[in-house]
Design an enzyme around this catalytic site. Sequence first.
Site, PDB file in Angstrom:
ATOM      1  N   CYS A  42       0.841  -1.201   0.000  1.00 49.27           N
ATOM      2  CA  CYS A  42       0.000   0.000   0.000  1.00 49.27           C
ATOM      3  C   CYS A  42       0.876   1.252   0.000  1.00 49.27           C
ATOM      4  CB  CYS A  42      -0.929  -0.025   1.218  1.00 49.27           C
ATOM      5  SG  CYS A  42      -1.959   1.437   1.358  1.00 49.27           S
ATOM      6  N   CYS A  75      -0.387   4.085   2.185  1.00 49.42           N
ATOM      7  CA  CYS A  75      -0.150   3.860   3.617  1.00 49.42           C
ATOM      8  C   CYS A  75       1.318   4.099   3.973  1.00 49.42           C
ATOM      9  CB  CYS A  75      -0.502   2.429   4.007  1.00 49.42           C
ATOM     10  SG  CYS A  75      -2.053   1.845   3.324  1.00 49.42           S
ATOM     11  N   ASP A  76       2.217   3.593   3.153  1.00 44.68           N
ATOM     12  CA  ASP A  76       3.622   3.522   3.569  1.00 44.68           C
ATOM     13  C   ASP A  76       4.579   4.391   2.763  1.00 44.68           C
ATOM     14  OD1 ASP A  76       2.811   1.595   5.378  1.00 44.68           O
ATOM     15  OD2 ASP A  76       3.166  -0.055   3.987  1.00 44.68           O
TER      16      ASP A  76
HETATM   17  C1  LIG Z   1       0.520  -3.231   5.815  1.00 38.32           C
HETATM   18  C2  LIG Z   1      -0.716  -2.390   5.688  1.00 38.32           C
HETATM   19  C3  LIG Z   1      -0.679  -1.074   6.081  1.00 38.32           C
HETATM   20  C4  LIG Z   1      -1.820  -0.295   5.985  1.00 38.32           C
HETATM   21  N1  LIG Z   1      -1.725   1.006   6.404  1.00 38.32           N
HETATM   22  C5  LIG Z   1      -2.799   1.798   6.303  1.00 38.32           C
HETATM   23  C6  LIG Z   1      -2.723   3.166   6.709  1.00 38.32           C
HETATM   24  O1  LIG Z   1      -1.664   3.648   7.142  1.00 38.32           O
HETATM   25  N2  LIG Z   1      -3.845   3.909   6.613  1.00 38.32           N
HETATM   26  C7  LIG Z   1      -5.026   3.413   6.109  1.00 38.32           C
HETATM   27  O2  LIG Z   1      -6.009   4.140   6.053  1.00 38.32           O
HETATM   28  N3  LIG Z   1      -5.127   2.135   5.709  1.00 38.32           N
HETATM   29  C8  LIG Z   1      -4.040   1.314   5.778  1.00 38.32           C
HETATM   30  N4  LIG Z   1      -4.121   0.025   5.353  1.00 38.32           N
HETATM   31  C9  LIG Z   1      -5.403  -0.450   4.810  1.00 38.32           C
HETATM   32  C10 LIG Z   1      -6.352  -0.835   5.970  1.00 38.32           C
HETATM   33  O3  LIG Z   1      -5.676  -1.726   6.826  1.00 38.32           O
HETATM   34  C11 LIG Z   1      -7.608  -1.467   5.425  1.00 38.32           C
HETATM   35  O4  LIG Z   1      -8.226  -0.604   4.505  1.00 38.32           O
HETATM   36  C12 LIG Z   1      -8.598  -1.761   6.563  1.00 38.32           C
HETATM   37  O5  LIG Z   1      -7.998  -2.611   7.503  1.00 38.32           O
HETATM   38  C13 LIG Z   1      -9.867  -2.407   6.027  1.00 38.32           C
HETATM   39  O6  LIG Z   1     -10.672  -2.709   7.124  1.00 38.32           O
HETATM   40  P1  LIG Z   1     -11.822  -3.816   7.042  1.00 38.32           P
HETATM   41  O7  LIG Z   1     -12.510  -3.752   8.349  1.00 38.32           O
HETATM   42  O8  LIG Z   1     -12.602  -3.640   5.818  1.00 38.32           O
HETATM   43  O9  LIG Z   1     -11.066  -5.210   6.862  1.00 38.32           O
HETATM   44  P2  LIG Z   1      -9.872  -5.925   7.644  1.00 38.32           P
HETATM   45  O10 LIG Z   1      -9.055  -4.952   8.424  1.00 38.32           O
HETATM   46  O11 LIG Z   1      -9.187  -6.738   6.608  1.00 38.32           O
HETATM   47  O12 LIG Z   1     -10.611  -6.885   8.685  1.00 38.32           O
HETATM   48  C14 LIG Z   1     -11.285  -8.033   8.259  1.00 38.32           C
HETATM   49  C15 LIG Z   1     -11.756  -8.789   9.483  1.00 38.32           C
HETATM   50  O13 LIG Z   1     -12.622  -9.857   9.084  1.00 38.32           O
HETATM   51  C16 LIG Z   1     -12.277 -11.034   9.802  1.00 38.32           C
HETATM   52  N5  LIG Z   1     -12.772 -12.200   9.079  1.00 38.32           N
HETATM   53  C17 LIG Z   1     -12.548 -12.581   7.794  1.00 38.32           C
HETATM   54  N6  LIG Z   1     -13.212 -13.735   7.527  1.00 38.32           N
HETATM   55  C18 LIG Z   1     -13.867 -14.096   8.668  1.00 38.32           C
HETATM   56  C19 LIG Z   1     -14.706 -15.184   9.041  1.00 38.32           C
HETATM   57  N7  LIG Z   1     -15.029 -16.173   8.185  1.00 38.32           N
HETATM   58  N8  LIG Z   1     -15.207 -15.230  10.313  1.00 38.32           N
HETATM   59  C20 LIG Z   1     -14.911 -14.254  11.201  1.00 38.32           C
HETATM   60  N9  LIG Z   1     -14.130 -13.187  10.891  1.00 38.32           N
HETATM   61  C21 LIG Z   1     -13.597 -13.125   9.652  1.00 38.32           C
HETATM   62  C22 LIG Z   1     -10.749 -10.934   9.896  1.00 38.32           C
HETATM   63  O14 LIG Z   1     -10.221 -11.837  10.868  1.00 38.32           O
HETATM   64  C23 LIG Z   1     -10.625  -9.461  10.284  1.00 38.32           C
HETATM   65  O15 LIG Z   1     -10.862  -9.276  11.653  1.00 38.32           O
HETATM   66  C24 LIG Z   1      -3.015  -0.808   5.459  1.00 38.32           C
HETATM   67  C25 LIG Z   1      -3.061  -2.136   5.057  1.00 38.32           C
HETATM   68  C26 LIG Z   1      -1.930  -2.920   5.167  1.00 38.32           C
HETATM   69  C27 LIG Z   1      -1.973  -4.365   4.756  1.00 38.32           C
END
Ligand SMILES: Cc1cc2nc3c(=O)[nH]c(=O)nc-3n(C[C@H](O)[C@H](O)[C@H](O)COP(=O)(O)OP(=O)(O)OC[C@H]3O[C@@H](n4cnc5c(N)ncnc54)[C@H](O)[C@@H]3O)c2cc1C
Length: 309
Positions: A131, A134-135
């Site tokens: 990303c 992000c980084d």
């Molecule tokens: C290395 C890295 C750095 C990042 N840095 C930034 C940043 O600086 N700023 C920024 O804005 N964004 C950043 N991002 C992006 C950000 O992390 C994502 O946009 C955000 O986490 C998305 O949130 P979400 O809740 O949609 O999904 P996720 O954070 O992916 O959470 C998904 C959840 O669903 C759960 N899950 C999946 N399947 C199941 C199942 N069958 N049963 C129960 N639970 C399940 C997982 O365990 C998890 O808890 C970064 C991403 C990465 C990889």
Amino acid sequence: MEKVVIIGTGCAGLTAAVYTARANLEPLVLSGTMPGGLLTTTSIVENFPGFPEGIDGYELMTRMQQQAEKFGAKVRFATVDSVDLSARPIKLVIDGEPVETESLIVATGAGHRHLGVPGEEILEKKGVTYCATCDGALPMFRNQPLVVVGGGDSACEEAMYLTRFASTVYLIHRRDSLRASRIMAERTLANPKIKPVWNTVVTEVLDPALGKVTGVRLKNLQTSTEELLPCAGVFVAVGHLPNTQLFKDVLPLDENGYFLTTQGSATKIPGVFVAGDCADHVYRQAITAAGMGCMAAIDAERYLAGLNQ
Ligand SMILES: Cc1cc2nc3c(=O)[nH]c(=O)nc-3n(C[C@H](O)[C@H](O)[C@H](O)COP(=O)(O)OP(=O)(O)OC[C@H]3O[C@@H](n4cnc5c(N)ncnc54)[C@H](O)[C@@H]3O)c2cc1C
């Protein structure tokens, strides 16, 4: 019988938990195998509003969970094995145990496609990232040569963004032209800081022994010649995999597997709402996922209020 079950404890799931808990719906929130979601894998988050000095990703997610629990959310370390949306109430199997709920918020996120080459995994967060937004601004990448791998719109966007910080951005693509939209491809190739490397794949990221990225080994697919390209960072932009497999035959998905919504966070099944990266192939940020979690919570709350009228 639960009023609302939330699958996922990333930014989307936990924001939905804060809102539904404050509405006295006592949500059951399931963490899956990654409690706190993707943000827990990053050290410093500098673009989440409210933290001028940045905040550790793990700490931000811990605070979100505490905020949700303070209002009555029941957060469980458990994974949804299967769902049955064919009748009311909605039925889930959670770690082998049946659970029924009146509404469901799916916030299961999306994973990054990896290159699968030596050095990639071990150097993640030490110069290998998925990303640029992000980084990219981190000090380790400033005024350094950087590599972006990919040829689609995301790769082009990452490359363009990185030109703000990098000395040169090498765009490594396995084909001889970009897959990105024409306007994006033209803009990318016109940027003097971006140097495309065609018909080429990364076969190794160096140097795990030094604990940081010092370069990549490249292989030209037409000539089979190999070369070492020095760089301080590798930004992998070869696509995402939304975690929507559980729903593949029951909810509409787009061609890449992302949820399709009807209105707001609603799906074609009444009472089932989606939020965050599993329904967003465009923005994929913590704040947008949190915003979608808020939408799904309000939509679920209104749906439940309608049922009880
Ligand atoms: C290395 C890295 C750095 C990042 N840095 C930034 C940043 O600086 N700023 C920024 O804005 N964004 C950043 N991002 C992006 C950000 O992390 C994502 O946009 C955000 O986490 C998305 O949130 P979400 O809740 O949609 O999904 P996720 O954070 O992916 O959470 C998904 C959840 O669903 C759960 N899950 C999946 N399947 C199941 C199942 N069958 N049963 C129960 N639970 C399940 C997982 O365990 C998890 O808890 C970064 C991403 C990465 C990889």
